[in-house]
Write an enzyme that holds these catalytic residues in place. Structure first.
Site, PDB file in Angstrom:
ATOM      1  N   TRP A 111       0.832  -1.214   0.000  1.00 44.41           N
ATOM      2  CA  TRP A 111       0.000   0.000   0.000  1.00 44.41           C
ATOM      3  C   TRP A 111       0.860   1.255   0.000  1.00 44.41           C
ATOM      4  O   TRP A 111       0.517   2.253  -0.645  1.00 44.41           O
ATOM      5  CB  TRP A 111      -0.960  -0.027   1.187  1.00 44.41           C
ATOM      6  CG  TRP A 111      -1.836  -1.232   1.129  1.00 44.41           C
ATOM      7  CD1 TRP A 111      -1.816  -2.316   1.954  1.00 44.41           C
ATOM      8  CD2 TRP A 111      -2.844  -1.519   0.147  1.00 44.41           C
ATOM      9  NE1 TRP A 111      -2.752  -3.247   1.562  1.00 44.41           N
ATOM     10  CE2 TRP A 111      -3.392  -2.792   0.464  1.00 44.41           C
ATOM     11  CE3 TRP A 111      -3.336  -0.823  -0.955  1.00 44.41           C
ATOM     12  CZ2 TRP A 111      -4.395  -3.380  -0.302  1.00 44.41           C
ATOM     13  CZ3 TRP A 111      -4.349  -1.412  -1.716  1.00 44.41           C
ATOM     14  CH2 TRP A 111      -4.866  -2.671  -1.393  1.00 44.41           C
ATOM     15  N   ASP A 178      -0.809   7.016   6.627  1.00 47.70           N
ATOM     16  CA  ASP A 178      -1.899   6.089   6.342  1.00 47.70           C
ATOM     17  C   ASP A 178      -2.010   5.159   7.550  1.00 47.70           C
ATOM     18  O   ASP A 178      -1.156   4.305   7.763  1.00 47.70           O
ATOM     19  CB  ASP A 178      -1.582   5.301   5.067  1.00 47.70           C
ATOM     20  CG  ASP A 178      -2.641   4.254   4.740  1.00 47.70           C
ATOM     21  OD1 ASP A 178      -3.590   4.073   5.523  1.00 47.70           O
ATOM     22  OD2 ASP A 178      -2.495   3.583   3.691  1.00 47.70           O
ATOM     23  N   LYS A 202     -10.919  -1.797   8.458  1.00 50.98           N
ATOM     24  CA  LYS A 202     -10.008  -2.704   9.151  1.00 50.98           C
ATOM     25  C   LYS A 202     -10.107  -2.616  10.671  1.00 50.98           C
ATOM     26  O   LYS A 202     -10.021  -3.615  11.351  1.00 50.98           O
ATOM     27  CB  LYS A 202      -8.566  -2.463   8.690  1.00 50.98           C
ATOM     28  CG  LYS A 202      -8.360  -2.792   7.221  1.00 50.98           C
ATOM     29  CD  LYS A 202      -6.921  -2.604   6.803  1.00 50.98           C
ATOM     30  CE  LYS A 202      -6.752  -2.859   5.310  1.00 50.98           C
ATOM     31  NZ  LYS A 202      -6.992  -4.255   4.943  1.00 50.98           N
TER      32      LYS A 202
END
Length: 366
Positions: A111, A178, A202
């Site tokens: 990511w 992030d 998540k």
């Protein structure tokens, strides 16, 4: 006609899925009721106007809970947006990377790499450190942060490779993080960040909304025109309601944040998450059939990745996991093996159930 099962007759499933991840059972119950009849209005939450006083109250409460749980300082705005973290990969440089400027990124996994790719569309993007040389099994330590960069971007928790920043970093330039997979799992000094973003699915809520905390005085300085929907100012001015927001994901996220507050906040989550991690990691260290894939000091408390020392046992282990009601443990194809995602809502009992299966496999092998 299908049979309706009594919830007490359903076998407990220990859900280790990396995302969408586990949420508190009481949140599911409240959310289910809201879908049928929201607070006695006779309307489902799904059909109510996002501009109704009922939903405006939901949005305001969700924002207030983020500010309270993270002790967000003055000068920051909290947003609930759409598009997931993947849209933030492009919104961040669009709003923070000046024309002819440069940004610094640390690459700690898939990511983070995707964030780098998007930033390069807007200008010079320097990867100042990377753990790719060892399949992203550690967090880089020795690097120099360029003081002439507009910002430094990090990914605090790497779900695929199982590594995590354990504390806030000190930086001479604004830090963008992030935090999609470890948001609210530990205390964070928000003042050390220019911007924090997190996809809800998540550790905070269902898929469909992304929470952003942004320092407002850093905006509007890039020298470029920004498309309306990619401009943070658009969403700040309209209080996350420039267009129809993802009503249900925001509501469920609000419920989850309230659950976290009621149970002791981020400090409660940190303590319980560490306990769960210790239980599983101790088993990985003592059981000769298993070994972790990430460096111990950088092992993620949220996503603990490990492999069998004898791959021939994988089929047997998977069968035992299924029998024990353990789900979602398969590792990402980039790492293989197994990944135990132990998000805030997971009970310690689920981790103990996993450890019992690991021990049973070792006993069977003599």
């Amino acid at each position: 006609m299908s049979q309706v099962l009594n919830p007490t007759q359903v076998k407990k499933i220990h859900n280790f899925s990396a995302g969408p991840g586990i949420l508190p059972q009481e949140v599911f119950k409240q959310a289910a009721q809201a879908v049928l009849n929201y607070e006695g209005t006779g309307l489902s939450l799904l059909e109510m106007s996002h501009r109704s006083k009922e939903f405006i109250a939901v949005m305001e409460k969700a924002v207030a809970l983020v500010k309270e749980l993270f002790n967000v300082p003055a000068g920051y705005q909290v947003l609930f947006l759409q598009g997931g973290a993947s849209t933030q990969f492009t919104m961040v440089p669009a709003n923070l990377l000046p024309v002819n400027g440069k940004a610094a990124y640390i690459n700690t996994g898939e990511w983070a790499g995707k964030a780098v790719k998007e930033a390069k569309l807007y200008g010079q993007t320097d990867v100042i450190a990377s753990s790719e040389d060892q399949n992203f099994s550690y967090i880089p330590k020795n690097y120099t942060i360029p003081t002439d960069a507009a910002y430094l971007h990090i990914t605090t928790n790497n779900t695929i490779f199982g590594t995590q920043y354990k504390q806030d970093i000190d930086s001479p330039i604004p830090v963008v993080a992030d935090m999609s997979s470890d948001i609210f799992s530990r205390p964070v000094d928000v003042s050390k960040y220019a911007l924090i973003y997190a996809g809800a699915q998540k550790n905070m809520g269902p898929a469909g909304t992304t929470m952003v905390i942004v320092k407002e005085d850093l905006l509007g300085k890039t020298g470029r025109q920004i498309p309306t929907m990619l401009n943070y100012k658009t969403h700040i001015d309209k209080e996350s309601m420039f267009n129809t927001p993802p009503v249900f994901p925001i509501y469920v996220s609000m419920l989850t944040l309230q659950w976290l507050k009621d149970n002791g906040g981020v400090a409660f989550a940190q303590k319980r998450n560490q306990e769960k991690f210790n239980i599983l990691y101790n088993e990985l260290e003592s059981n000769p059939l298993f070994k972790p894939t990430a460096k111990k000091e950088d092992c993620s408390v949220m996503n603990l990745t490990f492999v069998l020392t004898n791959e021939a046992l994988e089929e047997q282990f998977n069968a035992m996991l299924k029998e024990a009601g353990i789900s979602g443990l398969k590792g990402h194809r980039s790492v293989g093996g197994f990944r135990a995602s132990m998000y805030n809502a997971m009970d310690t009992d689920s981790v103990k159930a996993l450890v019992e299966v690991m021990q049973a496999l070792a006993t069977k092998q003599g």
